[in-house]
Scaffold this motif. Structure first.
Motif, mmCIF file in Angstrom:
data_model
loop_
_atom_site.group_PDB
_atom_site.id
_atom_site.type_symbol
_atom_site.label_atom_id
_atom_site.label_comp_id
_atom_site.label_asym_id
_atom_site.label_seq_id
_atom_site.Cartn_x
_atom_site.Cartn_y
_atom_site.Cartn_z
ATOM 1 N N PRO A 241 0.813 -1.223 0.000
ATOM 2 C CA PRO A 241 0.000 0.000 0.000
ATOM 3 C C PRO A 241 0.844 1.269 0.000
ATOM 4 O O PRO A 241 0.423 2.292 -0.550
ATOM 5 N N GLU A 242 2.033 1.215 0.606
ATOM 6 C CA GLU A 242 2.875 2.417 0.618
ATOM 7 C C GLU A 242 3.427 2.693 -0.784
ATOM 8 O O GLU A 242 3.508 3.856 -1.206
ATOM 9 N N GLU A 243 3.790 1.656 -1.511
ATOM 10 C CA GLU A 243 4.246 1.845 -2.884
ATOM 11 C C GLU A 243 3.103 2.365 -3.760
ATOM 12 O O GLU A 243 3.301 3.225 -4.626
ATOM 13 N N PHE A 244 1.908 1.845 -3.528
ATOM 14 C CA PHE A 244 0.713 2.314 -4.227
ATOM 15 C C PHE A 244 0.509 3.806 -3.970
ATOM 16 O O PHE A 244 0.269 4.590 -4.893
ATOM 17 N N ARG A 245 0.618 4.216 -2.721
ATOM 18 C CA ARG A 245 0.466 5.633 -2.371
ATOM 19 C C ARG A 245 1.531 6.481 -3.057
ATOM 20 O O ARG A 245 1.241 7.558 -3.608
ATOM 21 N N ARG A 246 2.783 6.007 -3.056
ATOM 22 C CA ARG A 246 3.859 6.761 -3.703
ATOM 23 C C ARG A 246 3.616 6.904 -5.200
ATOM 24 O O ARG A 246 3.897 7.960 -5.789
ATOM 25 N N ASP A 247 3.105 5.846 -5.827
ATOM 26 C CA ASP A 247 2.823 5.930 -7.259
ATOM 27 C C ASP A 247 1.746 6.972 -7.544
ATOM 28 O O ASP A 247 1.845 7.735 -8.508
ATOM 29 N N LEU A 248 0.720 6.996 -6.719
ATOM 30 C CA LEU A 248 -0.337 7.999 -6.888
ATOM 31 C C LEU A 248 0.237 9.409 -6.776
ATOM 32 O O LEU A 248 -0.037 10.284 -7.605
ATOM 33 N N LEU A 249 1.052 9.629 -5.750
ATOM 34 C CA LEU A 249 1.617 10.957 -5.532
ATOM 35 C C LEU A 249 2.630 11.324 -6.604
ATOM 36 O O LEU A 249 2.761 12.510 -6.946
ATOM 37 N N SER A 250 3.325 10.320 -7.139
ATOM 38 C CA SER A 250 4.321 10.631 -8.180
ATOM 39 C C SER A 250 3.650 11.246 -9.410
ATOM 40 O O SER A 250 4.234 12.094 -10.097
#
Length: 203
Positions: free
Chosen positions: A189-198
């Motif tokens: 989920p943290e990688e998912f969040r980072r992808d969204l923010l990127s």
């Protein structure tokens, strides 16, 4: 780590045909390098015009300018949906003030005969969804099945009437381009969040 789905796409009149090739991110690549690498551009995301839990029409085109996470669920799912939706709820909370104004979620039922707007509203409440930025969507069964297919999702009812479907969580950028798809429900989920923010940082 995420599994990137790199799709070779063609756009005939009304459909997006996709051939899927799985490409694992190498384990020796650091998380910082993965985070800094731009997400691939797969192609235009399949559009939709569906009905929300509040009986409002939601179009993907209306969400232009926001990063959109699209997933397929159904409220009676007792296997993997109960893993995916709470995880997305966790990411919703971790996005803070970006959720709603800049990042939104669209969860589309693959059981539209059962999942009325009222059922979807109850499901949203049960999982603590902030419906200011998270739509739970339904529509005519042929429309839903065609949309699921165009996103690369298999969905069908078995002999017992239960719905079987595959899991792909798709991220669409602010220009309506499909950028990455997560296979399954147990991605980070943290990688998912980072992808969204990127994608918010992209110009």
């Amino acid at each position: 780590m995420r599994t990137l789905l790199v799709l070779a796409v063609a756009m005939p009149a009304c459909a997006l045909l996709a051939a899927v090739r799985l490409a694992e991110v190498p384990h020796e690549v650091s998380s910082q390098a993965v985070q800094q690498s731009p997400l691939p551009k797969i192609g235009p995301a399949p559009g939709f015009a569906l009905t929300s839990q509040d009986r409002a029409q939601v179009r993907l085109s209306d969400l232009h300018g926001k990063v959109v996470a699209v997933t397929f669920i159904f409220t009676r799912c007792s296997d993997t949906c109960p893993v995916l939706t709470p995880m997305m709820s966790l990411v919703q909370d971790r996005l803070g003030d970006d959720f709603g104004p800049k990042v939104v979620f669209a969860s589309i039922t693959v059981d539209p005969e059962h999942d009325t707007p009222e059922m979807l509203k109850l499901y949203a409440q049960m999982h603590g969804a902030d419906v200011a930025g998270w739509s739970f969507l339904t529509g005519p069964p042929p429309t839903i099945l065609d949309l699921a297919r165009r996103y690369g999702v298999f969905a069908a009812k078995n002999a017992n009437g239960d719905v079987e479907h595959s899991f792909l969580t798709s991220i669409v950028d602010r220009r309506g381009i499909l950028r990455v798809q997560y296979l399954g429900v147990r991605f980070d989920p943290e990688e998912f969040r980072r992808d969204l923010l990127s994608l918010l940082r992209e110009r």
